[in-house]
Design a protein around this motif. Sequence first.
Motif, PDB file in Angstrom:
ATOM      1  N   HIS A 182       0.813  -1.225   0.000  1.00  0.00           N
ATOM      2  CA  HIS A 182       0.000   0.000   0.000  1.00  0.00           C
ATOM      3  C   HIS A 182       0.844   1.273   0.000  1.00  0.00           C
ATOM      4  CE1 HIS A 182      -3.617  -2.334   0.829  1.00  0.00           C
ATOM      5  NE2 HIS A 182      -2.907  -2.986   1.732  1.00  0.00           N
ATOM      6  N   ASP A 183       1.972   1.231   0.734  1.00  0.00           N
ATOM      7  CA  ASP A 183       2.770   2.442   0.943  1.00  0.00           C
ATOM      8  C   ASP A 183       4.253   2.062   1.089  1.00  0.00           C
ATOM      9  OD1 ASP A 183       3.931   4.824   1.829  1.00  0.00           O
ATOM     10  OD2 ASP A 183       2.221   5.337   3.104  1.00  0.00           O
ATOM     11  N   PRO A 184       4.981   1.958  -0.019  1.00  0.00           N
ATOM     12  CA  PRO A 184       6.391   1.557   0.043  1.00  0.00           C
ATOM     13  C   PRO A 184       7.254   2.474   0.913  1.00  0.00           C
ATOM     14  CG  PRO A 184       5.606   1.519  -2.223  1.00  0.00           C
ATOM     15  CD  PRO A 184       4.527   2.152  -1.400  1.00  0.00           C
ATOM     16  N   ASP A 185       6.959   3.779   0.908  1.00  0.00           N
ATOM     17  CA  ASP A 185       7.755   4.710   1.711  1.00  0.00           C
ATOM     18  C   ASP A 185       7.595   4.440   3.205  1.00  0.00           C
ATOM     19  OD1 ASP A 185       8.797   6.034  -0.493  1.00  0.00           O
ATOM     20  OD2 ASP A 185       7.170   7.496  -0.528  1.00  0.00           O
ATOM     21  N   LEU A 186       6.380   4.194   3.635  1.00  0.00           N
ATOM     22  CA  LEU A 186       6.139   3.891   5.047  1.00  0.00           C
ATOM     23  C   LEU A 186       6.831   2.586   5.434  1.00  0.00           C
ATOM     24  CD1 LEU A 186       4.760   4.614   7.718  1.00  0.00           C
ATOM     25  CD2 LEU A 186       2.708   3.421   6.878  1.00  0.00           C
ATOM     26  N   ALA A 187       6.798   1.601   4.571  1.00  0.00           N
ATOM     27  CA  ALA A 187       7.465   0.323   4.846  1.00  0.00           C
ATOM     28  C   ALA A 187       8.976   0.516   4.979  1.00  0.00           C
ATOM     29  CB  ALA A 187       7.152  -0.693   3.755  1.00  0.00           C
TER      30      ALA A 187
END
Length: 111
Positions: A25-30
């Motif tokens: 859903h959100d590569p940056d958050l991961a």
Amino acid sequence: MLVIYTVILSFVEDVAALTPRIAHHDPDLARQLRRASSSVALNCSEAMYARGRSRTHCYGIALREMRESFAALEVSVRLRYLPPLGEKLEDRIQRILGTLYRLSFPRQAAR
């Protein structure tokens, strides 16, 4: 070696299992979660072999990175990238936060 260090490594394993779902859903958050959780372990390891203010400083960084990791997990749950965190993981997180807090803010010796 501090007992909490092995608990932190278990937390890093937990994060490794959760990050693919977040990354979908959100590569940056991961990526941010992976970096912060790794930083907890690395700074704790550094602190274990440091002295004086350097030790306290490293534990302080580890505490802040742990709080950031927890916040990333909380955000992931609120955005429905993850189901609610399990009790075992929540307990592990609180144990790490509590221990790092005590190590970051040691009591001053009585005068």
